[in-house]
Motif scaffolding. Sequence first.
Motif, short mmCIF file in Angstrom:
data_model
loop_
_atom_site.label_atom_id
_atom_site.label_comp_id
_atom_site.label_asym_id
_atom_site.label_seq_id
_atom_site.Cartn_x
_atom_site.Cartn_y
_atom_site.Cartn_z
N GLN A 54 0.82 -1.38 0.17
CA GLN A 54 -0.38 0.30 0.26
C GLN A 54 0.76 1.23 -0.24
OE1 GLN A 54 -2.56 -0.03 3.39
NE2 GLN A 54 -3.34 -2.51 3.08
N VAL A 55 2.42 1.03 -0.10
CA VAL A 55 2.18 2.21 0.26
C VAL A 55 2.73 3.12 -1.04
CG1 VAL A 55 5.19 3.17 0.37
CG2 VAL A 55 4.45 1.38 1.74
N SER A 56 2.67 2.60 -2.43
CA SER A 56 2.94 3.60 -3.27
C SER A 56 1.53 4.75 -3.81
CB SER A 56 2.69 2.70 -4.57
OG SER A 56 1.80 1.97 -5.11
N GLU A 57 0.35 3.99 -2.19
CA GLU A 57 -1.11 4.56 -2.60
C GLU A 57 -0.86 5.88 -2.03
OE1 GLU A 57 -3.80 1.77 -1.46
OE2 GLU A 57 -3.27 0.46 -2.93
N GLY A 58 0.36 5.49 -0.88
CA GLY A 58 0.44 6.95 0.02
C GLY A 58 -0.66 6.46 1.72
N GLY A 59 -1.56 7.34 1.70
CA GLY A 59 -2.55 7.45 2.69
C GLY A 59 -1.84 8.04 4.22
N LYS A 60 -3.33 7.99 4.97
CA LYS A 60 -3.51 8.32 6.37
C LYS A 60 -2.11 8.19 7.00
CE LYS A 60 -8.29 8.90 5.92
NZ LYS A 60 -9.23 8.30 6.66
N ALA A 61 -1.38 7.34 6.74
CA ALA A 61 -0.63 6.35 7.93
C ALA A 61 1.13 7.39 7.41
CB ALA A 61 0.53 5.58 7.25
N LEU A 62 1.34 8.14 6.49
CA LEU A 62 2.23 9.08 5.71
C LEU A 62 2.16 10.65 6.26
CD1 LEU A 62 2.70 7.82 2.15
CD2 LEU A 62 3.70 7.32 4.12
N PRO A 63 3.18 11.18 7.05
CA PRO A 63 2.87 12.65 7.28
C PRO A 63 2.37 13.42 5.70
CG PRO A 63 5.14 11.73 7.56
CD PRO A 63 4.40 10.80 7.25
N ALA A 64 1.66 14.42 6.25
CA ALA A 64 1.61 15.62 4.70
C ALA A 64 2.47 16.45 4.88
CB ALA A 64 0.48 16.59 5.71
N ASN A 65 3.42 16.49 5.25
CA ASN A 65 4.02 17.84 5.63
C ASN A 65 5.88 16.65 5.39
OD1 ASN A 65 6.92 18.43 6.09
ND2 ASN A 65 6.58 19.35 7.99
N LYS A 66 6.01 16.89 3.93
CA LYS A 66 6.75 15.49 3.22
C LYS A 66 8.08 15.70 3.81
CE LYS A 66 4.28 14.43 -0.28
NZ LYS A 66 3.52 13.93 -1.60
N ALA A 67 8.46 16.67 4.83
CA ALA A 67 10.25 17.30 5.14
C ALA A 67 10.43 16.59 6.36
CB ALA A 67 10.37 18.65 4.61
N LEU A 68 9.18 16.29 6.86
CA LEU A 68 9.44 15.29 8.54
C LEU A 68 10.44 13.57 7.74
CD1 LEU A 68 5.98 15.41 10.16
CD2 LEU A 68 8.18 16.56 10.41
N PRO A 69 11.31 13.07 8.90
CA PRO A 69 11.82 12.56 8.32
C PRO A 69 11.14 11.25 8.91
CG PRO A 69 12.79 13.60 10.15
CD PRO A 69 12.03 14.48 10.14
N LEU A 70 11.18 10.21 8.18
CA LEU A 70 10.98 8.72 8.22
C LEU A 70 11.87 8.22 8.38
CD1 LEU A 70 8.37 8.87 4.63
CD2 LEU A 70 7.93 10.32 7.02
N VAL A 71 11.15 7.00 9.86
CA VAL A 71 11.75 6.02 9.60
C VAL A 71 11.06 4.64 9.29
CG1 VAL A 71 13.27 4.43 11.08
CG2 VAL A 71 13.64 7.01 11.57
N VAL A 72 11.59 4.04 7.92
CA VAL A 72 10.98 3.21 8.11
C VAL A 72 11.16 1.92 8.41
CG1 VAL A 72 10.40 1.17 5.69
CG2 VAL A 72 10.82 4.30 5.34
#
Length: 116
Positions: A54-72
């Motif tokens: 589902q990652v390519s769909e994005g969605g609510k789990a991803l922060p709207a602020n794309k500058a925030l660091p993500l730890v996957v």
Amino acid sequence: MWPSLSGNGGSDAVNTNEAVRLINREKAVVIDVCEPAEFAGGHIGGARNLPLAQVSEGGKALPANKALPLVVVCASGARARRAAAELRKLGHAQVHVLGGGMNGWRDAGLPVEKSA
């Protein structure tokens, strides 16, 4: 332990110490790409579950602020690396893969939450 594996600043592997620093000091969002049953069995506190498919769909789990660091994170790191590539395509600027995945997190003695 796990130095950054790439110098591009986009999808670096981080060790557990660096992941904790990103979470605590830089407000990194933990994205767990395990399947829901795996996630329920144990995940990093505050992690958001977004299965790899589902990652390519994005969605609510991803922060709207794309500058925030993500730890996957995933169980071992393989799915997390694939997810990191997708997240970069979606425009997230700071994507980090937890080296060793949840296995490494547990081996470091860090806390794990379980879903009810």
